[in-house]
Design an enzyme around this catalytic site. Structure first.
Site, mmCIF file in Angstrom:
data_model
loop_
_atom_site.group_PDB
_atom_site.id
_atom_site.type_symbol
_atom_site.label_atom_id
_atom_site.label_comp_id
_atom_site.label_asym_id
_atom_site.label_seq_id
_atom_site.Cartn_x
_atom_site.Cartn_y
_atom_site.Cartn_z
ATOM 1 N N LYS A 67 2.790 0.702 -44.199
ATOM 2 C CA LYS A 67 3.421 1.764 -44.982
ATOM 3 C C LYS A 67 4.711 1.091 -45.733
ATOM 4 O O LYS A 67 5.435 0.428 -45.141
ATOM 5 C CB LYS A 67 3.677 2.849 -44.098
ATOM 6 C CG LYS A 67 4.361 4.342 -44.648
ATOM 7 C CD LYS A 67 4.784 5.289 -43.726
ATOM 8 C CE LYS A 67 5.247 6.637 -44.257
ATOM 9 N NZ LYS A 67 5.373 7.565 -43.206
ATOM 10 N N SER A 142 3.670 12.296 -44.751
ATOM 11 C CA SER A 142 3.971 11.215 -45.816
ATOM 12 C C SER A 142 3.532 10.132 -45.550
ATOM 13 O O SER A 142 3.459 9.313 -46.709
ATOM 14 C CB SER A 142 5.775 10.861 -45.631
ATOM 15 O OG SER A 142 5.743 10.305 -44.257
ATOM 16 N N SER A 166 3.930 12.892 -39.745
ATOM 17 C CA SER A 166 3.465 12.283 -40.872
ATOM 18 C C SER A 166 2.261 11.255 -40.728
ATOM 19 O O SER A 166 1.892 10.843 -41.707
ATOM 20 C CB SER A 166 4.676 11.485 -41.744
ATOM 21 O OG SER A 166 5.423 12.281 -42.351
#
Ligand code: GLN
Length: 468
Positions: A67, A142, A166
């Site tokens: 990420k 997210s 997330s």
């Protein structure tokens, strides 16, 4: 089966037997990236040269997608924000060091909501990510890039982060297993901070076993992160042996299951999951977490407050974007920030600054902290009665782009994931089924107490076994 379809365990087995090399595995992922990323948009960037060099130097290692808020030396780390465009990290986060020390290599930077603020990845300042199960829909957020990469077989496994859901919500939307470890279980050193009292890094994988393998590599004390205790890291993989739901006390919180607005297909899939647990020998225990209704309000005070402080460092001086219009120090700050941050990040900074301002601090931030304690006590109390809680992960399956127009409806997506984040306990999303008409994946959330990842993973494995 193509190599890019493999999970961690299968890839490790193939590497150990000499069926293929890490270079071949990474090449297969790169080919898949070229074939699919234009459509899915899971990755923001993929440094093929560095990935191949790492694979050549570590011939038994498995590539992991990262990420875009986790620092990897020599790679961009933009948090999907224009303010960090062009920033290249000078160091490895502790989780990346841990990966490298345990037979993994970081490969590719996956998309996210800007600074991890959002539930659909639509807040990315740098690209669009689509749900591999339906390109007209969002992957969740997210960690939407991580979830789309795992669910669309653009990687073997990925790292995500979870502040209020997330990892779990995008895992649910993209048919992945996602684990939010207990607060402090995994180091955040080198992970760009959103809300420091909530953030955790965790695995997003194709199977529960893969999550156990990855979490084992990530977890543990780090002298660079004072929230990580010295508690030894159990052997999460060994914990899966003989996993069973027989005699497991599964708590069913009414605040999560009797909710108006729960999508009927999510309800059906959750009810069927509960019935499968009972058939497998679990004891179902109706429970109540009475302060659940305050969690959303508490989160949207505490998280923006911490974010407003954490994001103060992006001022055009040290990192990333510097406004060309700046005439003095003041306009350097204001113009760089005005040009660099997207609308949701600005909204959070404004909310956070407001609730922390003198005169409002006690009324908002101080009270939110007190209610947070009550929410945590709900969990402490309920885990005296049950081993695990089972809830829906998100109130709906993946929604369409631009379907949730106002911020508040978007925030409601985190209804079921936020309370456990506030309590600091560990929680997972595990695939539970598909919607009938739209054929979209839906996960259920399983929650255990703080530092009970062994128990959580074991229950997740047993649940996965009865859900195939
Ligand atoms: N969707 C939530 C938010 O926007 C949670 C995000 C997260 O866990 N990083 O804050």
């Amino acid at each position: 089966m193509e190599l890019f379809e493999l999970g961690i365990k299968a890839a490790q087995d193939g590497l150990a037997k000499g069926e293929f090399s890490a270079t071949e595995l990474v090449k297969s992922v790169i080919d898949r990236y070229h074939a699919k990323n234009a459509e899915i948009g899971a990755y923001l960037t993929f440094d093929e040269e560095q990935a191949l060099a790492l694979a050549a130097a570590n011939p038994k290692s498995v590539p992991i997608a990262i990420k875009d808020l986790i620092n990897v030396e020599g790679q961009p780390c933009t948090c999907a924000s224009k303010i960090l465009k062009g920033y290249v990290s000078p160091y490895d986060a502790t989780v990346v060091k841990n990966l490298k020390a345990n037979g993994f290599i970081p490969c590719g930077r996956v998309n996210m909501d800007e600074f991890a603020m959002g539930s659909s990845t639509e807040n990315s300042g740098l690209g669009v990510t689509r749900n591999p199960y339906d390109l007209a829909r969002v992957p969740g957020g997210s960690s939407g890039g991580s979830a789309a990469a795992v669910g669309g077989n653009l990687c073997i496994a990925a790292l995500g982060t979870d502040t209020g859901g997330s990892i779990r919500q995008p895992a649910s939307f993209c048919n992945c297993v996602g684990i939010k470890p207990s607060y402090g279980r995994v180091s955040r050193f080198g992970v760009t901070a959103f809300a420091s009292s909530l953030d955790q890094v965790g695995p997003m994988t194709k199977t529960v076993e893969d999550s156990a393998i990855l979490l084992k590599a990530l977890a543990g004390h780090d002298e660079m992160d004072g929230t990580t205790p010295h508690d030894p890291v159990p052997d999460y993989v060994k914990a899966l042996e003989g996993a069973s739901l027989k005699g497991v006390r599964v708590g069913l919180p009414k605040e999560y299951l009797e909710v108006a607005g729960l999508d009927p297909e999510v309800k059906r899939i959750t009810d069927e999951a509960i019935a499968r647990c009972e058939a497998a020998g679990a004891e179902l225990v109706p429970v109540s977490l009475p302060h659940t209704e305050y969690a959303m309000a508490v989160y949207y005070i505490i998280a923006p407050a911490e974010a407003s402080a954490n994001l103060a460092r992006f001022d055009g001086v040290r990192y990333g974007h510097r406004s060309a219009q700046a005439k003095d120090v003041y306009s350097l700050y204001t113009k760089s920030r005005a040009e660099g941050f997207g609308p949701e990040v600005k909204r959070r900074i404004i909310m956070g600054t407001y609730v922390l301002s003198s005169g409002y601090y006690d009324a908002y931030y101080g009270r939110a902290q007190k209610v947070r304690t009550l929410i945590k006590q709900d969990f402490d109390r309920v885990f005296e009665q049950v081993d695990v809680l089972l809830t829906p992960c998100a109130p709906t399956p993946a929604f369409k782009f631009a379907e949730l127009q106002d911020p508040l409806t978007m925030y409601l997506n985190d209804l079921f994931t936020i309370p456990s984040s506030l309590a600091g306990v560990c929680a997972a999303s595990v695939p539970a089924g598909f919607t009938k008409d739209t054929n979209l994946p839906v996960g259920v959330q399983l929650i255990c107490g703080g530092f009970e990842e062994e128990r959580l993973l074991k229950i997740c494995k047993a649940f996965e076994d009865i859900s195939k």
